[in-house]
Design a protein around this motif. Structure first.
Motif, PDB file in Angstrom:
ATOM      1  N   VAL A 341      48.129  -7.969 -13.670  1.00 37.93           N
ATOM      2  CA  VAL A 341      46.750  -7.490 -13.721  1.00 37.93           C
ATOM      3  C   VAL A 341      46.366  -6.807 -12.409  1.00 37.93           C
ATOM      4  O   VAL A 341      45.712  -5.759 -12.386  1.00 37.93           O
ATOM      5  CB  VAL A 341      45.785  -8.652 -14.038  1.00 37.93           C
ATOM      6  N   MET A 342      46.768  -7.383 -11.275  1.00 41.58           N
ATOM      7  CA  MET A 342      46.507  -6.788  -9.966  1.00 41.58           C
ATOM      8  C   MET A 342      47.168  -5.423  -9.851  1.00 41.58           C
ATOM      9  O   MET A 342      46.585  -4.467  -9.334  1.00 41.58           O
ATOM     10  CB  MET A 342      47.018  -7.718  -8.859  1.00 41.58           C
ATOM     11  N   GLU A 349      42.829   2.296  -9.633  1.00 41.50           N
ATOM     12  CA  GLU A 349      42.252   2.787  -8.386  1.00 41.50           C
ATOM     13  C   GLU A 349      42.922   4.081  -7.960  1.00 41.50           C
ATOM     14  O   GLU A 349      42.263   5.030  -7.507  1.00 41.50           O
ATOM     15  CB  GLU A 349      42.386   1.741  -7.288  1.00 41.50           C
ATOM     16  N   ALA A 350      44.233   4.146  -8.104  1.00 41.87           N
ATOM     17  CA  ALA A 350      44.958   5.375  -7.752  1.00 41.87           C
ATOM     18  C   ALA A 350      44.541   6.519  -8.633  1.00 41.87           C
ATOM     19  O   ALA A 350      44.334   7.666  -8.178  1.00 41.87           O
ATOM     20  CB  ALA A 350      46.470   5.131  -7.845  1.00 41.87           C
ATOM     21  N   ALA A 355      41.487  11.503  -9.608  1.00 39.06           N
ATOM     22  CA  ALA A 355      40.469  12.210 -10.391  1.00 39.06           C
ATOM     23  C   ALA A 355      39.333  12.720  -9.523  1.00 39.06           C
ATOM     24  O   ALA A 355      38.731  13.762  -9.816  1.00 39.06           O
ATOM     25  CB  ALA A 355      39.926  11.264 -11.467  1.00 39.06           C
ATOM     26  N   SER A 356      39.022  12.030  -8.440  1.00 42.71           N
ATOM     27  CA  SER A 356      37.927  12.451  -7.556  1.00 42.71           C
ATOM     28  C   SER A 356      38.299  13.657  -6.711  1.00 42.71           C
ATOM     29  O   SER A 356      37.412  14.298  -6.139  1.00 42.71           O
ATOM     30  CB  SER A 356      37.515  11.289  -6.660  1.00 42.71           C
TER      31      SER A 356
END
Length: 380
Positions: A341-342, A349-350, A355-356
């Motif tokens: 899960v981590m 997050e990556a 995407a940003s």
């Protein structure tokens, strides 16, 4: 009557209240005559009259000696003779008005009727000092030549020297002395704490490096007589004593030790220096080493050493930080390996970060396919 008097060889002489007359007949002194009319011999015109105005109290006459020698009683009745001794100053006053100050061995003859006279004698052998009030009176009356003055400011004392010999100690204030043939000097001694700097003192260290040091020491004169009369210059003596003490102390130490401690003199050396100065009336205060000045070549070498040491320290810190960062990455990898899960959160997050940073993102096979492929990649 006047013609008869002159015919008989006499002459009438009128003397006013404000004058006195010295008369001579045939070259000889007849006497001194006061106010009134006097009948005096004048045969063949040999009478000589010398008039004196009492407004001038001094008796000045060519016949002074003859008058005193031949007619002492007359002279004593009309004249006051004042003679100062060999070591004596005499003040002559009339009704508190200072007339004259007689120097040693001086003599003055006054008209007694011009008085009354007050005569004050001062023995120079006993004391040369003058009361300040009297000294100011002498100055105001124009008798400043009879007085020598000195002013001692606060924080200092004066040593009265007469003919080069110490007489007494003078406190702060105004002081006056009788001017005489003796040489009078007032040596002023500062009793306030003072600081002595020894700058640019060169010395050789134990490892044969020539350095220059700046030294400072506090001191205070506690016995002015010893500090002034016992030695030529107490400040100069302390200066040279500091030079020798630091030369002996620092000359037995290495340059590294001097730069590291900068301690200056050892306690026993300071104690010895204090005892030496106490013997001449000087109280020694704090002694310290202010600066150590290195030659140009030695300064460059030390700068290089310091630079190398700092670079080595920086390298150690850099390696330590790199090790810590690697250890942190390793710990993160272990956590992800043990917790899927981590890992999935990190993947998201990556993806968010990517995407940003792009204007358009094209997803093939749909979002569901992308997520399945990522999971499939993770399973593989």
């Amino acid at each position: 009557m006047s013609k008869l008097t002159r015919f008989l060889g006499y002459e009438r002489v009128l003397v006013s209240e404000a004058e006195r007359v010295v008369a001579l007949y045939e070259g000889k002194v007849l006497g001194i005559y006061g106010a009134g009319v006097h009948r005096m011999p004048n045969f063949r015109g040999t009478l000589v009259i010398e008039r004196h105005n009492l407004a001038e109290p001094r008796f000045r006459s060519t016949y002074e000696k003859a008058l005193i020698d031949r007619l002492p009683d007359v002279a004593a009745r009309h004249l006051t003779v004042v003679k100062a001794g060999e070591r004596e100053v005499v003040l002559i006053e009339r009704e508190s008005d200072l007339l004259v100050a007689l120097a040693p061995n001086a003599r003055l003859v006054l008209w007694t009727d011009a008085g009354p006279w007050t005569i004050r004698r001062f023995d120079l052998a006993a004391s040369l000092k003058i009361e300040p009030l009297l000294a100011r009176r002498l100055a105001l009356s124009g008798r400043i030549a009879a007085v020598q003055t000195a002013t001692v400011p606060d924080g200092k004392i004066g040593l009265l020297m007469v003919d080069g010999v110490y007489r007494e100690t003078l406190g702060p204030g105004f002081h006056a002395f009788w001017a005489s043939d003796a040489a009078i000097e007032v040596r002023q001694v500062d009793l306030k704490p003072q600081v002595l700097d020894v700058n640019g003192q060169e010395l050789l260290t134990r490892d044969r490096v020539t350095i220059r040091v700046n030294v400072t020491a506090g001191y205070r004169i506690v016995d002015p007589i010893k500090a002034t009369i016992g030695v030529k210059d107490a400040g100069d003596m302390l200066y040279r004593a500091l030079q020798l003490a630091f030369r002996e102390t620092l000359g037995g130490q290495t340059l590294d030790h001097i730069l590291e401690t900068k301690a200056g003199l050892k306690p026993e050396a300071v104690a010895a220096l204090g005892a030496e100065m106490a013997a001449v009336g000087v109280e020694l205060g704090a002694v310290s080493l202010k600066d150590v000045i290195l030659p140009g070549e030695m300064r460059d070498i030390l700068n290089q050493v310091v630079t190398a040491e700092k670079q080595a320290e920086a390298n150690v810190i850099r390696r330590r930080e790199e090790t810590n960062a690697t250890r942190s990455l390793l710990n993160t990898a272990k956590v992800m390996a043990e917790n899927p899960v981590m890992l999935r959160l990190k993947e998201l997050e990556a993806l968010e970060t990517i995407a940003s940073k792009v204007d358009r993102l094209t997803i093939h096979n749909g979002v569901s396919g992308l997520m399945n492929d990522i999971v499939q990649l993770r399973d593989t």
